[in-house]
Design an enzyme around this catalytic site. Structure first.
Site, PDB file in Angstrom:
ATOM      1  N   ALA A   1      34.979 -21.394 -11.734  1.00 41.63           N
ATOM      2  CA  ALA A   1      35.853 -21.096 -10.609  1.00 41.63           C
ATOM      3  C   ALA A   1      37.104 -21.963 -10.623  1.00 41.63           C
ATOM      4  O   ALA A   1      38.203 -21.503 -10.302  1.00 41.63           O
ATOM      5  CB  ALA A   1      35.094 -21.305  -9.304  1.00 41.63           C
TER       6      ALA A   1
ATOM      7  N   GLY B   1      28.191 -25.201 -13.647  1.00 38.70           N
ATOM      8  CA  GLY B   1      28.742 -24.143 -14.492  1.00 38.70           C
ATOM      9  C   GLY B   1      29.580 -23.163 -13.687  1.00 38.70           C
ATOM     10  O   GLY B   1      30.679 -22.770 -14.095  1.00 38.70           O
ATOM     11  N   ASP B   2      29.069 -22.785 -12.524  1.00 39.50           N
ATOM     12  CA  ASP B   2      29.803 -21.859 -11.658  1.00 39.50           C
ATOM     13  C   ASP B   2      31.088 -22.489 -11.143  1.00 39.50           C
ATOM     14  O   ASP B   2      32.148 -21.849 -11.125  1.00 39.50           O
ATOM     15  CB  ASP B   2      28.930 -21.449 -10.469  1.00 39.50           C
ATOM     16  CG  ASP B   2      27.798 -20.525 -10.871  1.00 39.50           C
ATOM     17  OD1 ASP B   2      28.075 -19.363 -11.183  1.00 39.50           O
ATOM     18  OD2 ASP B   2      26.644 -20.968 -10.860  1.00 39.50           O
ATOM     19  N   THR B   3      31.003 -23.728 -10.672  1.00 40.31           N
ATOM     20  CA  THR B   3      32.177 -24.341 -10.068  1.00 40.31           C
ATOM     21  C   THR B   3      33.239 -24.682 -11.112  1.00 40.31           C
ATOM     22  O   THR B   3      34.440 -24.609 -10.822  1.00 40.31           O
ATOM     23  CB  THR B   3      31.799 -25.591  -9.265  1.00 40.31           C
ATOM     24  OG1 THR B   3      31.010 -26.468 -10.060  1.00 40.31           O
ATOM     25  CG2 THR B   3      30.989 -25.195  -8.041  1.00 40.31           C
TER      26      THR B   3
END
Length: 382
Positions: A158, A153-155
């Site tokens: 980003a 989810g974070d990547t």
């Protein structure tokens, strides 16, 4: 500005592509990411902080906020992943920053976005994965939702933030205008959900967990060989016909149960069982040789150890050696994608200490001498 994963990974991607990235860290311990990772020694920081210079800046006091404002006034891009409203609370909202620097591009990453009824809620990548539909469909159907072994989810957030920065830079080249990019974790996940929403809207169909397969896409699965797992993707009619020949069962391609994409989807389980019964009589090497001979998309299921031994990884320089300041020479993924005219790469290792480049950056960008730096340090800003 920002900690842990989404903002810093955006910074890593931009740095790998050539940007001069200045990482603002809180004085003292710095970014908590310095202590993340698996194994006795934590080395994940060496990847996400490569190609960055570290400056300490206490954003919670006026002196630190002013320092940040002065640095941002010299920047092309600001990346931040604080809770919405935090920059504004510190006197560093987009209106202030764009007044100082009209060409500034501000990439904002948060759990739910900068507006909407959930915008002030705390949000991490896993929550975005759940809300965006990812978690519900990952795992085996008889078990609770699972997760990937990475913070996808974070990547994803980003990565979309990085694309937004690159598009905004192109816009600025034509107009001179900076702008704000609003990237939400859950919306980044939603973007890769393929037909999940329209399938429900039009057909009333809700995707469920399906383990190692995509329902109706067959054969495409991990199969068991004598010495381990092996991935085969032969879900196109012509490719399946070649797989049938490789198996010594050419008649399967004419069998009404398997001859077409839709038929194979209806008989997916029995077809997987049939293929698994065949692969289980062979080694990985034997199946791999047949897949290459018959031009069938297939491959070994790699661990990091397998990657380091693979000649294709070596030929492509997909994994490189980086001389780090703390852990000696480390192998890690190379910068990506590859450019023919402006090569990406790892130009500098991750900073070993928070504020390692205070003197260098503050002198270079702001003309601060040692006395001014000592004054900021005494105030708790550095």
């Amino acid at each position: 500005m920002g900690q842990l994963l989404a903002g810093p990974f955006c910074g890593q991607l931009l740095g790998d592509m050539g940007a001069d990235v200045i990482k603002l860290e809180p004085p003292g311990a710095g970014d908590p990411m310095r202590l993340w990772g698996q194994g006795e020694e934590k080395v994940q920081w060496e990847v996400i902080a490569r190609n960055k210079r570290s400056v300490t800046c206490n954003l919670r006091i006026p002196e630190g906020q002013q320092l940040a404002r002065e640095l941002i006034a010299k920047a092309d891009v600001l990346v931040e992943n604080f809770k919405p409203g935090t920059l504004e609370k510190w006197g560093l909202g987009p209106d202030v920053l764009l007044a100082d620097n009209p060409g500034l591009i501000i990439a904002r990453m948060s759990g739910y976005g900068q507006d909407g009824p959930y915008s002030d809620r705390a949000g991490f990548g896993g929550i975005g994965e759940a809300m965006g539909g990812w978690r519900y469909i990952v795992g085996d159907p008889d078990r609770p939702p699972a997760r990937m072994g990475i913070s996808i989810g974070d990547t994803l957030c980003a990565t979309y933030g990085t694309m937004g920065v690159l598009a905004a830079l192109h816009h600025r080249e034509k107009t001179g205008e900076g702008q704000v990019i609003d990237t939400a974790l859950y919306e980044a996940v939603l973007q890769v959900m393929e037909g999940l929403v329209p399938e429900y809207d039009h057909n009333g169909f809700i995707r469920e967990r399906s383990g190692s397969i995509l329902p109706g896409i067959a054969p495409s699965n991990v199969y068991t060989c004598k010495d381990g797992p092996f991935m085969i993707g032969a879900n196109k009619d012509a490719i399946f016909a070649r797989l049938a020949r490789a198996m010594g069962r050419p008649e399967l391609a004419e069998d009404p149960r398997y001859a077409t994409h839709l038929a194979r989807g209806r008989h997916q389980t029995e077809l997987d069982d049939l293929i698994n019964a065949w692969t289980s009589t062979l080694t990985i090497d034997e199946v791999d040789d047949l897949m290459i001979e018959y031009s069938i998309p297939a491959g070994r299921v790699y661990t990091a150890k397998d990657m380091l031994a693979d000649p294709h990884f070596k030929a492509r320089e997909a994994i490189i050696d980086v001389e780090t300041e703390t852990h000696g020479t480390l192998k890690m993924q190379n910068a990506f994608p590859k450019f023919s005219k402006s090569p990406s790469g790892v130009r500098r290792p991750a900073p070993s200490e928070p504020g390692q480049h205070n003197a260098e950056v503050l002198s270079e960008l702001l003309g601060y001498d040692e006395a001014r730096r000592e004054e900021l340090a005494a105030a708790g800003a550095l």
